[in-house]
Write a protein that holds these residues in place. Structure first.
Motif, PDB file in Angstrom:
ATOM      1  N   THR A 124       0.798  -1.221   0.000  1.00 45.83           N
ATOM      2  CA  THR A 124       0.000   0.000   0.000  1.00 45.83           C
ATOM      3  C   THR A 124       0.830   1.270   0.000  1.00 45.83           C
ATOM      4  O   THR A 124       0.278   2.373  -0.112  1.00 45.83           O
ATOM      5  N   GLU A 125       2.134   1.160   0.160  1.00 49.13           N
ATOM      6  CA  GLU A 125       2.987   2.346   0.157  1.00 49.13           C
ATOM      7  C   GLU A 125       4.337   2.006  -0.450  1.00 49.13           C
ATOM      8  O   GLU A 125       4.779   0.854  -0.430  1.00 49.13           O
ATOM      9  N   GLY A 126       4.983   3.020  -0.995  1.00 52.17           N
ATOM     10  CA  GLY A 126       6.269   2.817  -1.616  1.00 52.17           C
ATOM     11  C   GLY A 126       7.409   3.312  -0.739  1.00 52.17           C
ATOM     12  O   GLY A 126       7.172   3.870   0.339  1.00 52.17           O
TER      13      GLY A 126
ATOM     14  N   GLU B 223      17.361  -2.074   4.385  1.00 56.82           N
ATOM     15  CA  GLU B 223      16.124  -1.561   4.986  1.00 56.82           C
ATOM     16  C   GLU B 223      15.638  -0.287   4.292  1.00 56.82           C
ATOM     17  O   GLU B 223      15.166   0.653   4.928  1.00 56.82           O
ATOM     18  N   SER B 224      15.697  -0.276   2.956  1.00 52.99           N
ATOM     19  CA  SER B 224      15.390   0.954   2.222  1.00 52.99           C
ATOM     20  C   SER B 224      14.039   0.957   1.526  1.00 52.99           C
ATOM     21  O   SER B 224      13.633   2.004   1.007  1.00 52.99           O
ATOM     22  N   VAL B 225      13.336  -0.183   1.489  1.00 54.01           N
ATOM     23  CA  VAL B 225      12.072  -0.220   0.755  1.00 54.01           C
ATOM     24  C   VAL B 225      10.933  -0.669   1.671  1.00 54.01           C
ATOM     25  O   VAL B 225      11.127  -1.419   2.627  1.00 54.01           O
ATOM     26  N   ALA B 226       9.733  -0.196   1.330  1.00 54.43           N
ATOM     27  CA  ALA B 226       8.556  -0.528   2.129  1.00 54.43           C
ATOM     28  C   ALA B 226       7.902  -1.820   1.683  1.00 54.43           C
ATOM     29  O   ALA B 226       7.172  -2.452   2.454  1.00 54.43           O
TER      30      ALA B 226
ATOM     31  N   LEU C 212       1.036  -1.358 -10.078  1.00 57.51           N
ATOM     32  CA  LEU C 212       1.350  -0.711  -8.806  1.00 57.51           C
ATOM     33  C   LEU C 212       1.409   0.804  -8.969  1.00 57.51           C
ATOM     34  O   LEU C 212       0.845   1.560  -8.166  1.00 57.51           O
ATOM     35  N   THR C 213       2.072   1.258 -10.017  1.00 59.40           N
ATOM     36  CA  THR C 213       2.219   2.685 -10.249  1.00 59.40           C
ATOM     37  C   THR C 213       0.880   3.347 -10.514  1.00 59.40           C
ATOM     38  O   THR C 213       0.599   4.450 -10.017  1.00 59.40           O
TER      39      THR C 213
END
Length: 207
Positions: free
Chosen positions: A40-42, A100-103, A58-59
């Protein structure tokens, strides 16, 4: 190496793959709804994005997404078809992203050709780039009784009992949130999906 075999096989068949299933309308609405319910979030990385159609979905839903695939022909098509979305050639074994850079991560059938004994290393890489609490959605072929290879149209693939696949994800540091019940159409083998979240790393004991 298995990656070279898979890359060459998809390169040889890339035009047919794109024509048959590499476009947004080919995605089952139930599948896209499941993915969008959990991512639900990027930013979201679509790992093994193929021709980029799910990255586009997704976009279009308002989620910042990028696509990664090891098949150059797929990335060339994706860049030409969806010019506003970043796509890169690369391997899911070594994702070019900081820790740990992406949701969110989407791995929609991008693990199907991976031998079971190679899962721990790849899932460790997924866990590395995903934030604690971030989500991973995985689509895969299913079997009721055992993990077994089968002659996929491109190259050898594997099908998994859903519970077994979930156990592998748990062992790699993920917690199950939801699953898509295995189903099939007239044109496809039984398949399903799992949505999981990355567990926080255990704190080191203070000295």
């Amino acid at each position: 190496m298995i990656d070279d075999t898979v890359r060459a096989a998809y390169s040889d068949l890339h035009e047919l793959y794109i024509e048959v299933c590499g476009f947004p309308a080919a995605v089952d609405p139930e599948d896209s709804a499941f993915v969008l319910r959990h991512l639900t979030e990027g930013p979201v990385l679509d790992l093994g994005c193929g021709p980029g159609h799910f990255t586009h979905i997704l976009t279009e839903a308002g989620i910042a997404a990028e696509g990664l695939d090891m098949v150059p022909e797929f990335i060339e098509h994706a860049r030409a078809t969806y010019p506003g979305i970043p796509f890169e050639v690369g391997s899911i074994r070594a994702v070019d992203a900081p820790d740990e850079s992406v949701a969110g991560l989407l791995s929609w059938f991008s693990l199907i050709h991976l031998p079971p004994d190679e899962f721990p290393g790849v899932l460790a890489e997924f866990r590395r780039v995903l934030r604690p609490g971030g989500r991973l959605v995985v689509g895969f072929f299913t079997d009721e009784t055992a993990v077994e290879p089968f002659p996929h149209k491109v190259t050898t693939a594997y099908r998994w009992p859903v519970d077994t696949f979930a156990e592998v994800l748990t062992s790699a540091g993920f917690t199950e949130l939801d699953r898509l019940t295995p189903h099939a159409s007239d044109a496809s083998r039984p398949y399903g999906a799992l949505a999981v979240t990355r567990q926080a790393s255990a704190r080191r004991a203070s000295r």
